[in-house]
Design an enzyme around this catalytic site. Structure first.
Site, mmCIF file in Angstrom:
data_model
loop_
_atom_site.group_PDB
_atom_site.id
_atom_site.type_symbol
_atom_site.label_atom_id
_atom_site.label_comp_id
_atom_site.label_asym_id
_atom_site.label_seq_id
_atom_site.Cartn_x
_atom_site.Cartn_y
_atom_site.Cartn_z
ATOM 1 N N LYS A 53 -31.145 -9.680 35.429
ATOM 2 C CA LYS A 53 -29.678 -9.783 35.435
ATOM 3 C C LYS A 53 -29.096 -9.308 34.108
ATOM 4 C CE LYS A 53 -30.581 -10.487 38.926
ATOM 5 N NZ LYS A 53 -31.778 -10.742 39.724
ATOM 6 N N SER A 147 -45.677 -17.119 42.084
ATOM 7 C CA SER A 147 -46.155 -15.944 42.819
ATOM 8 C C SER A 147 -46.418 -14.783 41.872
ATOM 9 C CB SER A 147 -45.098 -15.531 43.845
ATOM 10 O OG SER A 147 -43.900 -15.181 43.180
ATOM 11 N N GLY A 184 -36.632 -3.483 48.985
ATOM 12 C CA GLY A 184 -36.209 -4.890 49.006
ATOM 13 C C GLY A 184 -35.343 -5.200 47.799
ATOM 14 N N GLU A 205 -39.292 3.273 51.752
ATOM 15 C CA GLU A 205 -39.343 1.994 52.473
ATOM 16 C C GLU A 205 -40.115 2.171 53.775
ATOM 17 O OE1 GLU A 205 -38.453 -1.404 52.313
ATOM 18 O OE2 GLU A 205 -39.238 -1.385 54.367
ATOM 19 N N VAL A 239 -46.344 5.148 51.155
ATOM 20 C CA VAL A 239 -47.065 5.874 50.105
ATOM 21 C C VAL A 239 -48.551 5.634 50.342
ATOM 22 C CG1 VAL A 239 -47.550 5.910 47.624
ATOM 23 C CG2 VAL A 239 -45.188 5.697 48.433
ATOM 24 N N LEU A 322 -37.158 -17.758 46.091
ATOM 25 C CA LEU A 322 -35.926 -17.765 45.306
ATOM 26 C C LEU A 322 -35.949 -18.924 44.322
ATOM 27 C CD1 LEU A 322 -33.395 -17.098 48.207
ATOM 28 C CD2 LEU A 322 -34.129 -15.476 46.433
ATOM 29 N N HIS A 447 -4.253 -17.614 45.453
ATOM 30 C CA HIS A 447 -3.848 -16.212 45.563
ATOM 31 C C HIS A 447 -3.477 -15.679 44.182
ATOM 32 C CE1 HIS A 447 -2.024 -12.592 47.165
ATOM 33 N NE2 HIS A 447 -0.979 -12.816 46.373
HETATM 34 P P1 FAD Z 1 -42.697 -19.201 38.907
HETATM 35 O O1 FAD Z 1 -41.358 -18.987 38.355
HETATM 36 O O2 FAD Z 1 -43.497 -18.011 39.296
HETATM 37 O O3 FAD Z 1 -43.490 -20.047 37.819
HETATM 38 C C1 FAD Z 1 -44.824 -20.353 37.930
HETATM 39 C C2 FAD Z 1 -45.379 -20.594 36.539
HETATM 40 O O4 FAD Z 1 -46.670 -21.175 36.693
HETATM 41 C C3 FAD Z 1 -45.601 -19.335 35.717
HETATM 42 O O5 FAD Z 1 -44.985 -19.468 34.463
HETATM 43 C C4 FAD Z 1 -47.117 -19.224 35.556
HETATM 44 O O6 FAD Z 1 -47.497 -18.737 34.279
HETATM 45 C C5 FAD Z 1 -47.528 -20.672 35.687
HETATM 46 N N1 FAD Z 1 -48.899 -20.866 36.168
HETATM 47 C C6 FAD Z 1 -49.464 -20.349 37.290
HETATM 48 N N2 FAD Z 1 -50.725 -20.806 37.447
HETATM 49 C C7 FAD Z 1 -50.954 -21.622 36.378
HETATM 50 C C8 FAD Z 1 -52.071 -22.390 35.970
HETATM 51 N N3 FAD Z 1 -53.185 -22.431 36.697
HETATM 52 N N4 FAD Z 1 -51.966 -23.088 34.818
HETATM 53 C C9 FAD Z 1 -50.829 -23.065 34.066
HETATM 54 N N5 FAD Z 1 -49.739 -22.365 34.413
HETATM 55 C C10 FAD Z 1 -49.803 -21.659 35.553
HETATM 56 N N6 FAD Z 1 -34.871 -15.410 42.397
HETATM 57 C C11 FAD Z 1 -33.565 -15.755 42.482
HETATM 58 O O7 FAD Z 1 -33.239 -16.792 43.076
HETATM 59 N N7 FAD Z 1 -32.587 -14.984 41.908
HETATM 60 C C12 FAD Z 1 -32.881 -13.842 41.257
HETATM 61 O O8 FAD Z 1 -31.977 -13.169 40.756
HETATM 62 C C13 FAD Z 1 -34.244 -13.448 41.159
HETATM 63 N N8 FAD Z 1 -34.581 -12.319 40.506
HETATM 64 C C14 FAD Z 1 -35.903 -11.981 40.400
HETATM 65 C C15 FAD Z 1 -36.220 -10.799 39.751
HETATM 66 C C16 FAD Z 1 -37.541 -10.409 39.625
HETATM 67 C C17 FAD Z 1 -37.868 -9.129 38.904
HETATM 68 C C18 FAD Z 1 -38.572 -11.238 40.156
HETATM 69 C C19 FAD Z 1 -40.010 -10.854 40.005
HETATM 70 C C20 FAD Z 1 -38.262 -12.411 40.817
HETATM 71 C C21 FAD Z 1 -36.924 -12.788 40.955
HETATM 72 N N9 FAD Z 1 -36.554 -13.945 41.630
HETATM 73 C C22 FAD Z 1 -35.230 -14.285 41.748
HETATM 74 C C23 FAD Z 1 -37.556 -14.847 42.227
HETATM 75 C C24 FAD Z 1 -37.810 -16.055 41.305
HETATM 76 O O9 FAD Z 1 -38.218 -15.579 40.034
HETATM 77 C C25 FAD Z 1 -38.873 -16.961 41.913
HETATM 78 O O10 FAD Z 1 -38.499 -17.333 43.224
HETATM 79 C C26 FAD Z 1 -39.042 -18.213 41.077
HETATM 80 O O11 FAD Z 1 -39.398 -17.915 39.743
HETATM 81 C C27 FAD Z 1 -40.122 -19.127 41.682
HETATM 82 O O12 FAD Z 1 -40.251 -20.267 40.906
HETATM 83 P P2 FAD Z 1 -41.605 -21.100 40.864
HETATM 84 O O13 FAD Z 1 -41.317 -22.260 39.965
HETATM 85 O O14 FAD Z 1 -42.091 -21.377 42.221
HETATM 86 O O15 FAD Z 1 -42.688 -20.140 40.190
HETATM 87 P P1 NAI Z 2 -38.962 -7.898 49.244
HETATM 88 O O1 NAI Z 2 -39.707 -8.694 50.233
HETATM 89 O O2 NAI Z 2 -37.538 -8.213 48.967
HETATM 90 O O3 NAI Z 2 -38.970 -6.358 49.656
HETATM 91 C C1 NAI Z 2 -40.152 -5.655 49.842
HETATM 92 C C2 NAI Z 2 -39.832 -4.405 50.647
HETATM 93 O O4 NAI Z 2 -40.969 -3.571 50.637
HETATM 94 C C3 NAI Z 2 -39.488 -4.709 52.098
HETATM 95 O O5 NAI Z 2 -38.333 -4.000 52.443
HETATM 96 C C4 NAI Z 2 -40.725 -4.201 52.855
HETATM 97 O O6 NAI Z 2 -40.427 -3.758 54.158
HETATM 98 C C5 NAI Z 2 -41.185 -3.066 51.959
HETATM 99 N N1 NAI Z 2 -42.597 -2.713 52.062
HETATM 100 C C6 NAI Z 2 -43.660 -3.535 52.286
HETATM 101 N N2 NAI Z 2 -44.800 -2.825 52.263
HETATM 102 C C7 NAI Z 2 -44.462 -1.531 52.010
HETATM 103 C C8 NAI Z 2 -45.203 -0.328 51.850
HETATM 104 N N3 NAI Z 2 -46.522 -0.313 51.914
HETATM 105 N N4 NAI Z 2 -44.522 0.821 51.594
HETATM 106 C C9 NAI Z 2 -43.159 0.814 51.503
HETATM 107 N N5 NAI Z 2 -42.414 -0.304 51.648
HETATM 108 C C10 NAI Z 2 -43.063 -1.464 51.883
HETATM 109 O O7 NAI Z 2 -39.847 -7.957 47.914
HETATM 110 P P2 NAI Z 2 -39.534 -7.552 46.419
HETATM 111 O O8 NAI Z 2 -38.348 -6.675 46.325
HETATM 112 O O9 NAI Z 2 -40.833 -7.108 45.870
HETATM 113 O O10 NAI Z 2 -39.160 -8.959 45.787
HETATM 114 C C11 NAI Z 2 -40.116 -10.036 45.801
HETATM 115 C C12 NAI Z 2 -39.442 -11.354 45.905
HETATM 116 O O11 NAI Z 2 -38.711 -11.650 44.731
HETATM 117 C C13 NAI Z 2 -38.492 -11.404 47.071
HETATM 118 O O12 NAI Z 2 -39.005 -12.315 48.005
HETATM 119 C C14 NAI Z 2 -37.202 -11.904 46.520
HETATM 120 O O13 NAI Z 2 -36.777 -13.046 47.194
HETATM 121 C C15 NAI Z 2 -37.480 -12.243 45.070
HETATM 122 N N6 NAI Z 2 -36.408 -11.638 44.283
HETATM 123 C C16 NAI Z 2 -35.150 -12.142 44.412
HETATM 124 C C17 NAI Z 2 -34.094 -11.573 43.764
HETATM 125 C C18 NAI Z 2 -32.744 -12.126 43.984
HETATM 126 O O14 NAI Z 2 -32.634 -13.220 44.516
HETATM 127 N N7 NAI Z 2 -31.697 -11.438 43.583
HETATM 128 C C19 NAI Z 2 -34.269 -10.414 42.884
HETATM 129 C C20 NAI Z 2 -35.626 -9.923 42.858
HETATM 130 C C21 NAI Z 2 -36.638 -10.551 43.521
#
Ligand code: FAD
Ligand code: NAI
Length: 468
Positions: A53, A147, A184, A205, A239, A322, A447
């Site tokens: 963000k 994850s 995605g 995609e 791909v 999320l 408004h």
């Molecule tokens: P995580 O945030 O993945 O935290 C897990 C933690 O556990 C990590 O720090 C890891 O190091 C630690 N861990 C794992 N195994 C061990 C172990 N054995 N011992 C000690 N520590 C360990 N979601 C949104 O809602 N809004 C967004 O705008 C958004 N943007 C995103 C952008 C990107 C690029 C990505 C990749 C994800 C985004 N997400 C977003 C998804 C969001 O980040 C995840 O849904 C969220 O972080 C999940 O929270 P969690 O607590 O389950 O796990």
């Molecule tokens: P995603 O699940 O949103 O999108 C993955 C996309 O890849 C899908 O459209 C799928 O059909 C496509 N795909 C799958 N296999 C493929 C292949 N072999 N070749 C081409 N396309 C393929 O996953 P993404 O974008 O990796 O994000 C991961 C997670 O992180 C999501 O579940 C999302 O909820 C979370 N996230 C949330 C954000 C937010 O809330 N704003 C921002 C970024 C991530």
């Protein structure tokens, strides 16, 4: 209770884990949280929501200065950007946020056990850190390990030229060409960042639409809007190989259904085809914690695994990946451990794509309602008919409300538009409160605001919008 014995040990300090730890501490438990990363906050704060963000906001400001300000009569000199400074801002935001969690842990007397956690047995956690292995006792253990990015055979990630979101958040320069595998949320958000900064972005995609889990009309509109901004799409494509010669990546792209292959070159490839639960090295097999068919930790409605005293929440279990879903599960899980009753309405979890304009959804999509045979009414209102949107010069998109045909209860809401992610909150609350579209329509909206489109869409469910 000795120093190495806790009421609750949380493994993982992401939004699921750290929030659960804080809520448990508020409820009087002695809590520790194991985190192996150098900073707290998990994927979300370190390499996810927050840094993405920060880059989205910075690149939006640049794009607005380049293309948006003139229409408002604002003249600026030569517009440029400094990627290193943008990255510096992002790093500072991450640092402030992760340090904030450390402060909250201290405030709530939560111990951070630094290192990699594993479950030795129910009630026993080992932590492997720089000082070796230590063992701790806990009445309850919460798995919140999150994850990791999904790999793709034939595409080897080096986080330099072929990157996941983590590498894409730290590129040293803007590539001329960028291929994104996966249309995605990550692909469209990070694709938008680099497209705004001048990269030619192509999204490959697999399916025949982008954002496949969102309402179909949102997907179509977002593709149109992003195409207009210059993003290119190869839908129904996969791909099959990516050869990295250190300067360029040569990709082979094939139709998903089979057919003639095409060669595509890119300076940077972003692999974003989804994420998978992270449970590596946790020792789940040894203690007998069951996984489901998609290798997520299997839990019941109380977040309890099949082993008493071991719970799991967040990305590592079923449901949308999320941050706010993980946080809410963390709160409810801690309350359940404390003997309270807790509940999450999974139909009222909003999802937002932070492109510009934004896309936001809550509740059921039209496709889901049709599949379930639910009779529904649709109310739609375009931002182009809203005074504030015109004043902002942000007229793209619409608000769509889906309501039960018989009861008028709001079942779903879908928005493309400026600040859609903020606007959707009132519709999430409507669903949470079991509101009808008439309730939303009769709620007084200030408004001139963008939220008036919500009121008008609710009126449109009953065919009586005022301004269209
Ligand atoms: P995580 O945030 O993945 O935290 C897990 C933690 O556990 C990590 O720090 C890891 O190091 C630690 N861990 C794992 N195994 C061990 C172990 N054995 N011992 C000690 N520590 C360990 N979601 C949104 O809602 N809004 C967004 O705008 C958004 N943007 C995103 C952008 C990107 C690029 C990505 C990749 C994800 C985004 N997400 C977003 C998804 C969001 O980040 C995840 O849904 C969220 O972080 C999940 O929270 P969690 O607590 O389950 O796990
Ligand atoms: P995603 O699940 O949103 O999108 C993955 C996309 O890849 C899908 O459209 C799928 O059909 C496509 N795909 C799958 N296999 C493929 C292949 N072999 N070749 C081409 N396309 C393929 O996953 P993404 O974008 O990796 O994000 C991961 C997670 O992180 C999501 O579940 C999302 O909820 C979370 N996230 C949330 C954000 C937010 O809330 N704003 C921002 C970024 C991530």
């Amino acid at each position: 209770m000795s120093e190495t014995s806790y009421d609750l040990i949380v493994i993982g300090s992401g939004p699921g884990g750290y929030v659960a730890a804080i809520r448990a501490a508020q409820l009087g438990m002695k809590v520790a949280c194991v985190e192996m990363r150098a900073t707290l906050g998990g994927t979300c704060l370190n390499v996810g929501c927050i840094p993405s963000k920060a880059l989205l906001v910075s690149s939006e400001k640049y794009a607005e200065a380049m293309h948006g300000l003139a229409a408002h009569g604002v003249r600026v000199g030569t517009v440029g950007f400094d990627l290193a400074a943008m990255m510096g801002h992002k790093d500072k935001v991450v640092k402030d946020n992760t340090a904030g969690i450390e402060y909250l842990f201290k405030k709530n007397k939560i111990d951070w056990l630094k290192g990699k956690g594993a479950i030795a047995a129910a009630g026993q956690v080992t932590v492997t850190g720089v000082d070796g292995v230590k063992t701790y006792a806990a009445k309850n253990i919460l798995i919140a390990t999150g994850s990791e990015s999904m790999p793709l055979p034939g595409v080897t990630v080096d986080e330099k030229r072929i990157v996941t979101s983590t590498g894409a958040l730290a590129l040293a320069s803007v590539p001329k060409t960028m291929v994104i595998i996966g249309g995605g949320v990550i692909g469209l958000e990070l694709g938008s960042v680099y497209q705004r900064l001048g990269a030619q972005v192509t999204v490959v995609e697999f399916l025949d639409r982008i954002l496949p889990t969102m309402d179909g009309e949102i997907s179509k509109t977002m593709q149109k809007v992003l195409s207009k901004q210059g993003m290119q799409f190869k839908l129904g494509s996969k791909v099959t190989s990516a050869v990295n010669d250190g300067a360029q990546v040569s990709l082979v792209v094939e139709p998903a259904a089979g057919g003639a292959a095409e060669k595509v070159q890119a300076e940077i490839v972003l692999l974003a085809i989804g994420r998978r639960p992270f449970t590596e090295g946790l020792g789940l097999e040894k203690v007998g914690v069951k996984l489901d068919e998609r290798k997520r930790v299997a839990v019941d409605h109380k977040f309890q695994t099949n082993v008493p005293g071991i719970y799991a929440i967040g990305d590592v279990i079923v449901g949308p990946m999320l941050a706010h879903k993980a946080e809410d599960e963390g709160v409810v899980c801690a309350e359940i451990m404390a003997g309270q009753s807790g509940h999450i309405n999974y139909d009222a979890i909003p999802g937002v794509v932070y492109t510009w304009p934004e896309a936001a959804s809550v509740g059921k999509t039209e496709e889901e309602l049709k599949k379930a045979g639910v009779q529904y009414k649709t109310g739609k209102f375009p931002f182009s008919a809203n005074g504030r949107a015109r004043a902002m010069n942000e007229t793209e998109g619409f608000v769509k409300i889906l309501a039960d045909a018989a009861t008028d209860k709001v079942l779903g809401a879908h928005i493309v538009g400026a600040d859609a992610g903020t606007i959707i909150a009132e519709l999430a609350m409507a669903i949470e409160f079991g509101a009808s579209s008439e309730d939303v329509a009769r709620t007084c909206h200030a408004h001139p605001t963008l939220n008036e489109c919500v009121k008008e869409a609710a009126l449109a469910v009953d065919n009586r919008p005022i301004h269209i």
